[in-house]
Design a protein around this motif. Sequence first.
Motif, PDB file in Angstrom:
ATOM      1  N   ARG A   1       0.858  -1.188   0.000  1.00 47.65           N
ATOM      2  CA  ARG A   1       0.000   0.000   0.000  1.00 47.65           C
ATOM      3  C   ARG A   1       0.891   1.235   0.000  1.00 47.65           C
ATOM      4  O   ARG A   1       1.953   1.238   0.626  1.00 47.65           O
ATOM      5  N   VAL A   2       0.455   2.283  -0.677  1.00 45.88           N
ATOM      6  CA  VAL A   2       1.249   3.506  -0.779  1.00 45.88           C
ATOM      7  C   VAL A   2       0.845   4.452   0.354  1.00 45.88           C
ATOM      8  O   VAL A   2      -0.334   4.781   0.514  1.00 45.88           O
ATOM      9  N   VAL A   3       1.816   4.861   1.160  1.00 48.40           N
ATOM     10  CA  VAL A   3       1.578   5.785   2.277  1.00 48.40           C
ATOM     11  C   VAL A   3       2.454   7.012   2.070  1.00 48.40           C
ATOM     12  O   VAL A   3       3.651   6.889   1.821  1.00 48.40           O
ATOM     13  N   ARG A   4       1.849   8.199   2.166  1.00 45.10           N
ATOM     14  CA  ARG A   4       2.574   9.455   1.933  1.00 45.10           C
ATOM     15  C   ARG A   4       2.487  10.360   3.151  1.00 45.10           C
ATOM     16  O   ARG A   4       1.471  10.396   3.841  1.00 45.10           O
ATOM     17  N   TRP A   5       3.536  11.126   3.350  1.00 44.56           N
ATOM     18  CA  TRP A   5       3.579  12.142   4.404  1.00 44.56           C
ATOM     19  C   TRP A   5       3.461  13.503   3.742  1.00 44.56           C
ATOM     20  O   TRP A   5       4.235  13.834   2.841  1.00 44.56           O
ATOM     21  N   THR A   6       2.478  14.305   4.171  1.00 43.43           N
ATOM     22  CA  THR A   6       2.305  15.655   3.638  1.00 43.43           C
ATOM     23  C   THR A   6       2.281  16.641   4.806  1.00 43.43           C
ATOM     24  O   THR A   6       2.191  16.238   5.976  1.00 43.43           O
ATOM     25  N   SER A   7       2.319  17.909   4.477  1.00 42.54           N
ATOM     26  CA  SER A   7       2.283  18.924   5.537  1.00 42.54           C
ATOM     27  C   SER A   7       0.932  18.965   6.233  1.00 42.54           C
ATOM     28  O   SER A   7       0.818  19.402   7.371  1.00 42.54           O
ATOM     29  N   GLN A   8      -0.129  18.491   5.550  1.00 41.57           N
ATOM     30  CA  GLN A   8      -1.470  18.495   6.130  1.00 41.57           C
ATOM     31  C   GLN A   8      -1.788  17.209   6.900  1.00 41.57           C
ATOM     32  O   GLN A   8      -2.680  17.173   7.734  1.00 41.57           O
ATOM     33  N   GLY A   9      -1.069  16.126   6.598  1.00 39.54           N
ATOM     34  CA  GLY A   9      -1.371  14.857   7.249  1.00 39.54           C
ATOM     35  C   GLY A   9      -0.780  13.690   6.467  1.00 39.54           C
ATOM     36  O   GLY A   9       0.231  13.840   5.782  1.00 39.54           O
ATOM     37  N   VAL A  10      -1.442  12.542   6.552  1.00 46.68           N
ATOM     38  CA  VAL A  10      -0.970  11.323   5.902  1.00 46.68           C
ATOM     39  C   VAL A  10      -1.967  10.914   4.822  1.00 46.68           C
ATOM     40  O   VAL A  10      -3.185  11.079   4.988  1.00 46.68           O
ATOM     41  N   GLU A  11      -1.455  10.409   3.705  1.00 43.16           N
ATOM     42  CA  GLU A  11      -2.296   9.871   2.629  1.00 43.16           C
ATOM     43  C   GLU A  11      -2.037   8.385   2.468  1.00 43.16           C
ATOM     44  O   GLU A  11      -0.939   7.902   2.735  1.00 43.16           O
ATOM     45  N   TYR A  12      -3.070   7.674   2.012  1.00 39.56           N
ATOM     46  CA  TYR A  12      -2.994   6.213   1.905  1.00 39.56           C
ATOM     47  C   TYR A  12      -3.801   5.774   0.691  1.00 39.56           C
ATOM     48  O   TYR A  12      -4.889   6.288   0.453  1.00 39.56           O
ATOM     49  N   GLU A  13      -3.256   4.857  -0.082  1.00 35.86           N
ATOM     50  CA  GLU A  13      -4.036   4.299  -1.191  1.00 35.86           C
ATOM     51  C   GLU A  13      -3.590   2.873  -1.487  1.00 35.86           C
ATOM     52  O   GLU A  13      -2.489   2.451  -1.121  1.00 35.86           O
ATOM     53  N   ALA A  14      -4.482   2.134  -2.141  1.00 39.41           N
ATOM     54  CA  ALA A  14      -4.217   0.742  -2.473  1.00 39.41           C
ATOM     55  C   ALA A  14      -3.131   0.647  -3.543  1.00 39.41           C
ATOM     56  O   ALA A  14      -2.809   1.626  -4.234  1.00 39.41           O
ATOM     57  N   ASP A  15      -2.586  -0.541  -3.670  1.00 34.06           N
ATOM     58  CA  ASP A  15      -1.601  -0.811  -4.712  1.00 34.06           C
ATOM     59  C   ASP A  15      -2.263  -0.598  -6.077  1.00 34.06           C
ATOM     60  O   ASP A  15      -3.202  -1.317  -6.431  1.00 34.06           O
TER      61      ASP A  15
END
Length: 352
Positions: free
Chosen positions: A126-140
């Motif tokens: 799963r793809v997890v991202r760190w942004t200035s507003q929070g965390v993002e998550y999405e399926a493969d």
Amino acid sequence: HVLHVLDVNPVYVDLPHEDPGKARGMVGLLLVHIYGTRAAADGWHCEYSNLLEEMGFVRGDASACIFRHRHRRIVCSVHGDDFTSSGPKRELDWMKRKMEERYELTESGRLGPGPTDDKEVKVLNRVVRWTSQGVEYEADPRHVEQIIRDLELLGAKPVTTPGLKPTFEQACHSKLLHQGKLRPFRAIAARANYLAMDRPDIQYAAKEICRWMSAPTEASVVALKRLGRYLQGNPRLIFRYPWQSAEKVDAYSDTDWAGCPKTRKSTNGGCLMIGAHLIKSWSSTQAVISLSSGEAEFYGVVKASGIGLGYQALLEDLGWSVPLRVWTDSTATLGICGRSGLGKLRHIDTRA
């Protein structure tokens, strides 16, 4: 490391032909676990659990794969041999050093706000991202690409909804698929069902398609292709988790009463929220046939309550105690939940 479970449940293996003991009918006694043996998974779980507990971690009560170090403020989730940990950078460095004393480790990435921290990593694909507003998550994203490719829908016209409810004729009188088409159908349907864990928008459609797994029909192929055309137009869904402060866990439940035209079974739907964050959603067919909408909604509330209690216990393993609320729009279900004694609802107690 010799694992003690093998002393309790010894495992013997065939010797290779070049071993002189083979001719004398001898076998080999395993001193360590190998892949394919029944006790291997349990042995590995005991191995890393003992190490983490020696390091000061406390194993979770609700989930034996959750570990928390109160003093160092580290929480760790284990899936197979994948360790996902959260905590201060200095403490994570300490954890890595301690584990490297026993295991060979590969660090795939480390999310964080610092200039040297990664801003995107993959956790169990799963793809997890760190942004200035929070965390993002999405399926493969590869799953969507594979489904569209397997259905030969590249360039097809997309649709706006992932599925349609079949009529009685479609559900009961559709022709069975040819034997040669069963395996491809089941493979694509299983992939869609796996993707649905991270895609709430396709959960109902994927669940209905998988109900045809044992005896796929032409109608099930039509439903699968519609799902593929929906994914063609909506290939990605990103969960955004902005920083927030939350004090409750909320579980929402709703039910499609007798929605299946063939079996007259109902569908449970719902979601679990922490503040404004969607943590889990579900769509599942009820095991029994409900005789009223109030009964169906009550079964849905029971399921939502079970899921909510499970996540409440999981959060306690992570060091966070929060109250749980369960929501329903059914006044009949609220009455059932608040009554004393069974009365005319004895059939619910008998069947469920």
